[in-house]
Write a protein that holds these residues in place. Structure first.
Motif: not given
Length: 426
Positions: A346-352, A369-378
């Motif tokens: 669930g940690d937001p991913i930035g910089g892509l 994807e969470r609310d259109g944002d990319l987050v960690t899932a593993g």
């Protein structure tokens, strides 16, 4: 237009999807369950778990799949290829009987012994009492392996008898990997090499060699993981050398399994240790390696779909030649906080958006994807593969991109392909 269902949702499967998207046959792709990156490549991701054998068969039938490509080991060992075959659906991967080369370390060792493939000496420990009785007699360092699938984490290298007793407690006391026998194995010194071969039940055709990094920290320190990076090609292993290795390490296994009535189709992965006494097999895997695939497939110039289809047919690879780019590929894995013992989600991913896609390939593993944002899932979140004319150029591209990506607790190794750079560019 051919419809291809890719089973799995990690970085390996994203690499397979990307390579299939480059096929001149332009197949229509589906993924089950896929991941956020595969979905962003406009490949439909279906809510079916990779290890749901009945669900995979039902989905392949309902979607009219012409070919199912199975990425992870668990559904292979569980018999998904057998079930698909009974439903009349072509599948890339070995049967459950043939996949035992990965599903059981003991079976793989016995198979190697039967056909004379060089490997480490070993013994099987069937209980805690038996293990504790043998540990004082072992030479150290020693290797203990769970005789079950363990996502690359079931191998413990023990420097001392005390460490071996701790490992025995993890295996038999804590039952960290469930009910399992344990293989006590001689420690092999040298440099590791990953060599994958496509198999059609009769022959093994080697792919480009790669080298991977299993430990979590630089300098091969810390616990084993599913893999923290890889690169391809490997200095000193040219096409002829790879063919000779496949003839010695893969072909005897393919021949023996065919003789036993369980022909091997799919990818046969040999993890090799290049010892002073010659190459020896550390393990076999029944599928594409992860993260080796992420470094190998970006270099592939042949049609992957054609090669996968040919592998499903007995003798289909007769005369096959696999062509590779002369470029180097270096893959760096970005892992979440706590990996490999746990993972942060669930940690937001930035910089892509700042990554230069011309020289790198970004592959998703544990993302959502969470609310259109990319987050960690593993545990392993993203793979960044840099390409270049030299290992140094590829490495620089990979790390430049990796450093642009942000998420809380990001872990990565800083020494991926450093030895290749030293050898080739020194």
């Amino acid at each position: 237009m051919k419809r291809v269902l890719v089973v799995g949702g990690g970085g390996r499967e994203h690499a397979i999807v990307r390579a299939l998207l480059r096929s001149p046959q332009r197949p229509e792709l589906l993924a089950a369950p896929g991941n956020a990156g595969i979905a962003r490549d406009r490949v439909p991701c279906l809510p079916v778990a990779a290890d749901d054998v009945e669900g995979i068969v039902r989905t392949a039938r309902d979607e009219g799949a012409d070919l199912v490509v199975v990425g992870p080991e668990a559904p292979l060992v569980a018999g998904v290829v057998d079930a698909l075959g009974e439903a009349g659906i072509a599948a890339f991967g070995p049967s459950a009987a043939a996949a035992r080369v990965e599903g059981s370390k003991t079976y793989a060792k016995e198979l190697m012994r039967a056909v004379g493939v060089p490997t480490a000496s070993y013994m099987v420990l069937r209980s805690r009492e038996e293990a504790e009785a043998q540990l004082p007699c072992a030479s150290y360092p020693a290797v203990l392996k769970a005789d079950v699938l363990a996502a690359g984490k079931g191998v413990i290298i023990c420097q001392t008898e005390a460490e071996a007793r701790e490992a025995v407690e993890a295996f038999f006391g804590q039952r960290r990997f469930g009910e399992t026998e344990v293989v006590l194995e001689e420690f092999l010194a040298g440099e590791e090499l990953s060599l994958l071969a496509l198999c059609d039940g009769e022959r093994a055709v080697p792919m480009a060699p790669a080298q991977d990094y299993k430990r979590i920290r630089d300098g091969d320190e810390g616990p084993n993981t599913g893999g923290m990076g890889s690169y391809s090609p490997v200095p000193g292993i040219d096409r002829e050398h790879a063919r000779a290795l496949a003839l010695a390490m893969h072909q005897p296994i393919v021949d023996e399994l065919r003789r036993r009535g369980t022909p091997y189709h799919g990818v046969l992965y040999a993890g090799l240790m290049m010892t002073p006494a010659g190459p020896k097999v550390l393990e076999y895997n029944a599928r594409f390696g992860d993260p080796e695939t992420q470094a190998i497939l970006p270099r592939l110039r042949s049609d992957l779909l054609d090669l996968l289809e040919r592998s499903t047919r007995a003798g289909g690879l007769d005369g096959a030649s696999i062509e590779w780019s002369s470029q180097w590929a270096v893959t760096v894995v970005l892992a979440s906080r706590g990996y490999p013992e746990s993972s942060s989600k669930g940690d937001p991913i930035g910089g892509l958006r700042s990554i230069d896609s011309i020289h790198t390939e970004l592959l998703h593993a544990g993302t959502a994807e969470r609310d259109g944002d990319l987050v960690t899932a593993g545990g392993r979140v993203l793979n960044v593969t840099g390409m270049g004319a030299t290992p140094g150029a590829a490495r620089d591209s990979a790390y430049a991109a990796a450093d642009q990506i942000t998420f809380d607790g990001k872990q990565l190794r800083r020494d991926i392909a450093a030895r290749a750079v030293e050898r080739v560019e020194a």
